[in-house]
Design a protein around this motif. Structure first.
Motif, PDB file in Angstrom:
ATOM      1  N   MET A 154       0.720  -2.245 -10.753  1.00  4.80           N
ATOM      2  CA  MET A 154       0.684  -3.682 -10.445  1.00  4.80           C
ATOM      3  C   MET A 154      -0.143  -3.972  -9.201  1.00  4.80           C
ATOM      4  SD  MET A 154       2.085  -5.480 -12.765  1.00  4.80           S
ATOM      5  CE  MET A 154       1.244  -4.389 -13.870  1.00  4.80           C
ATOM      6  N   HIS A 155      -0.158  -3.050  -8.256  1.00  3.22           N
ATOM      7  CA  HIS A 155      -1.031  -3.226  -7.090  1.00  3.22           C
ATOM      8  C   HIS A 155      -2.497  -3.148  -7.521  1.00  3.22           C
ATOM      9  CE1 HIS A 155      -1.701  -3.350  -2.758  1.00  3.22           C
ATOM     10  NE2 HIS A 155      -2.630  -2.410  -2.922  1.00  3.22           N
ATOM     11  N   ARG A 156      -2.791  -2.228  -8.435  1.00  2.00           N
ATOM     12  CA  ARG A 156      -4.156  -2.140  -8.976  1.00  2.00           C
ATOM     13  C   ARG A 156      -4.530  -3.398  -9.746  1.00  2.00           C
ATOM     14  NH1 ARG A 156      -7.543   1.985  -8.994  1.00  2.00           N
ATOM     15  NH2 ARG A 156      -6.764   3.976  -8.276  1.00  2.00           N
ATOM     16  N   VAL A 157      -3.605  -3.917 -10.538  1.00  2.00           N
ATOM     17  CA  VAL A 157      -3.876  -5.149 -11.287  1.00  2.00           C
ATOM     18  C   VAL A 157      -4.133  -6.298 -10.326  1.00  2.00           C
ATOM     19  CG1 VAL A 157      -2.806  -6.891 -12.793  1.00  2.00           C
ATOM     20  CG2 VAL A 157      -2.650  -4.475 -13.376  1.00  2.00           C
TER      21      VAL A 157
ATOM     22  N   ALA B  67      12.387   6.977 -10.072  1.00  2.00           N
ATOM     23  CA  ALA B  67      11.059   7.156  -9.481  1.00  2.00           C
ATOM     24  C   ALA B  67       9.985   7.280 -10.554  1.00  2.00           C
ATOM     25  CB  ALA B  67      11.044   8.387  -8.570  1.00  2.00           C
ATOM     26  N   THR B  68      10.318   7.947 -11.663  1.00  2.35           N
ATOM     27  CA  THR B  68       9.348   8.115 -12.742  1.00  2.35           C
ATOM     28  C   THR B  68       8.985   6.786 -13.389  1.00  2.35           C
ATOM     29  OG1 THR B  68      10.116  10.352 -13.171  1.00  2.35           O
ATOM     30  CG2 THR B  68       8.936   9.271 -14.951  1.00  2.35           C
ATOM     31  N   LEU B  69       9.922   5.868 -13.451  1.00  8.39           N
ATOM     32  CA  LEU B  69       9.645   4.561 -14.042  1.00  8.39           C
ATOM     33  C   LEU B  69       9.111   3.557 -13.021  1.00  8.39           C
ATOM     34  CD1 LEU B  69      12.800   4.279 -16.303  1.00  8.39           C
ATOM     35  CD2 LEU B  69      10.463   4.795 -17.021  1.00  8.39           C
ATOM     36  N   ALA B  70       9.681   3.541 -11.835  1.00  6.95           N
ATOM     37  CA  ALA B  70       9.364   2.486 -10.870  1.00  6.95           C
ATOM     38  C   ALA B  70       8.077   2.733 -10.085  1.00  6.95           C
ATOM     39  CB  ALA B  70      10.533   2.308  -9.903  1.00  6.95           C
ATOM     40  N   LEU B  71       7.906   3.915  -9.546  1.00  2.00           N
ATOM     41  CA  LEU B  71       6.753   4.149  -8.654  1.00  2.00           C
ATOM     42  C   LEU B  71       5.402   3.956  -9.341  1.00  2.00           C
ATOM     43  CD1 LEU B  71       8.007   7.087  -6.419  1.00  2.00           C
ATOM     44  CD2 LEU B  71       7.732   4.683  -5.803  1.00  2.00           C
TER      45      LEU B  71
ATOM     46  N   ALA C 268       0.229  11.202 -10.284  1.00  2.00           N
ATOM     47  CA  ALA C 268      -0.751  12.285 -10.329  1.00  2.00           C
ATOM     48  C   ALA C 268      -0.114  13.663 -10.317  1.00  2.00           C
ATOM     49  CB  ALA C 268      -1.712  12.164  -9.149  1.00  2.00           C
ATOM     50  N   MET C 269       1.050  13.799  -9.678  1.00  2.00           N
ATOM     51  CA  MET C 269       1.621  15.133  -9.519  1.00  2.00           C
ATOM     52  C   MET C 269       2.809  15.422 -10.439  1.00  2.00           C
ATOM     53  SD  MET C 269       1.189  15.668  -5.465  1.00  2.00           S
ATOM     54  CE  MET C 269       1.188  17.428  -5.607  1.00  2.00           C
ATOM     55  N   ILE C 270       3.645  14.450 -10.698  1.00  2.00           N
ATOM     56  CA  ILE C 270       4.863  14.688 -11.465  1.00  2.00           C
ATOM     57  C   ILE C 270       4.673  14.378 -12.949  1.00  2.00           C
ATOM     58  CG2 ILE C 270       7.306  14.082 -11.701  1.00  2.00           C
ATOM     59  CD1 ILE C 270       6.601  15.621  -9.119  1.00  2.00           C
ATOM     60  N   THR C 271       3.979  13.312 -13.276  1.00  2.00           N
ATOM     61  CA  THR C 271       3.812  12.904 -14.670  1.00  2.00           C
ATOM     62  C   THR C 271       3.120  13.972 -15.520  1.00  2.00           C
ATOM     63  OG1 THR C 271       3.849  10.596 -13.998  1.00  2.00           O
ATOM     64  CG2 THR C 271       2.944  11.072 -16.174  1.00  2.00           C
ATOM     65  N   PRO C 272       2.050  14.636 -15.053  1.00  2.00           N
ATOM     66  CA  PRO C 272       1.451  15.687 -15.901  1.00  2.00           C
ATOM     67  C   PRO C 272       2.416  16.834 -16.207  1.00  2.00           C
ATOM     68  CG  PRO C 272      -0.083  15.046 -14.192  1.00  2.00           C
ATOM     69  CD  PRO C 272       1.215  14.375 -13.865  1.00  2.00           C
TER      70      PRO C 272
ATOM     71  N   TRP D  41       0.831  -1.201   0.000  1.00  2.00           N
ATOM     72  CA  TRP D  41       0.000   0.000   0.000  1.00  2.00           C
ATOM     73  C   TRP D  41       0.869   1.256   0.000  1.00  2.00           C
ATOM     74  CZ3 TRP D  41      -4.828   1.079  -1.160  1.00  2.00           C
ATOM     75  CH2 TRP D  41      -5.734   0.027  -1.181  1.00  2.00           C
ATOM     76  N   GLY D  42       2.018   1.199   0.682  1.00  2.00           N
ATOM     77  CA  GLY D  42       2.936   2.345   0.676  1.00  2.00           C
ATOM     78  C   GLY D  42       3.479   2.619  -0.715  1.00  2.00           C
ATOM     79  N   LEU D  43       3.915   1.554  -1.410  1.00  2.00           N
ATOM     80  CA  LEU D  43       4.400   1.721  -2.774  1.00  2.00           C
ATOM     81  C   LEU D  43       3.268   2.137  -3.710  1.00  2.00           C
ATOM     82  CD1 LEU D  43       6.794  -1.338  -2.901  1.00  2.00           C
ATOM     83  CD2 LEU D  43       7.451   1.068  -3.070  1.00  2.00           C
ATOM     84  N   PHE D  44       2.071   1.601  -3.480  1.00  2.00           N
ATOM     85  CA  PHE D  44       0.894   1.979  -4.265  1.00  2.00           C
ATOM     86  C   PHE D  44       0.612   3.473  -4.105  1.00  2.00           C
ATOM     87  CE2 PHE D  44      -3.738   2.708  -3.973  1.00  2.00           C
ATOM     88  CZ  PHE D  44      -4.101   2.447  -5.287  1.00  2.00           C
ATOM     89  N   GLY D  45       0.613   3.943  -2.873  1.00  2.00           N
ATOM     90  CA  GLY D  45       0.340   5.358  -2.614  1.00  2.00           C
ATOM     91  C   GLY D  45       1.419   6.268  -3.172  1.00  2.00           C
ATOM     92  N   ALA D  46       2.686   5.872  -3.019  1.00  2.00           N
ATOM     93  CA  ALA D  46       3.780   6.677  -3.556  1.00  2.00           C
ATOM     94  C   ALA D  46       3.707   6.738  -5.079  1.00  2.00           C
ATOM     95  CB  ALA D  46       5.120   6.100  -3.109  1.00  2.00           C
ATOM     96  N   GLY D  47       3.404   5.605  -5.703  1.00  2.00           N
ATOM     97  CA  GLY D  47       3.290   5.571  -7.162  1.00  2.00           C
ATOM     98  C   GLY D  47       2.127   6.393  -7.670  1.00  2.00           C
TER      99      GLY D  47
END
Length: 120
Positions: free
Chosen positions: A80-83, A70-74, A26-30, A15-21
């Motif tokens: 994958m957590h959603r999947v 971070a841009t690729l991994a998170l 949501a904030m950096i990719t746009p 859940w921590g990795l899910f939240g960080a990703g």
């Protein structure tokens, strides 16, 4: 009756990795898409500022390397957590095998990102 010795769960890690990703996505990719996909092609940002030498030196620095990783991994951990939980919602109960497959794929992409950054 309260169970004084509850079974430990590994779910807080995922859940921590899910939240960080999700937060990163949501904030950096746009902003990244805005800069690289809109502002540079329109000429608002000089394309020379994103030359190979400058980008390579940015990725070679500690902050730049961490940014790329971070841009690729998170977002991959988030996806994958959603999947994993989405398969459960669709009544595809894959159990531990599905969990291992999803998180292994996210870890694989994370390792590839680290290798990519250190090879540049």
């Amino acid at each position: 009756m309260i169970n004084r010795n509850p079974r430990r769960s590994d779910e807080p890690i995922w859940w921590g990795l899910f939240g960080a990703g999700g937060t990163w996505f949501a904030m950096i990719t746009p902003i990244t898409i805005l800069v690289l996909g809109i502002l540079v092609p329109l000429g608002i940002i000089d394309a020379e500022s994103l030359s190979y030498e400058r980008v390579s030196s940015f990725v070679s620095s500690l902050i730049g390397g961490l940014f790329v990783i971070a841009t690729l991994a998170l977002p991959m951990w988030h996806a994958m957590h959603r999947v994993h939980h989405g398969m459960h919602d669709l009544k595809l109960h894959t159990g531990v095998v599905g969990k291992i497959a999803c998180y292994f794929f996210a870890a694989l992409i994370s390792c590839i990102a680290v290798i990519f950054v250190f090879m540049v």
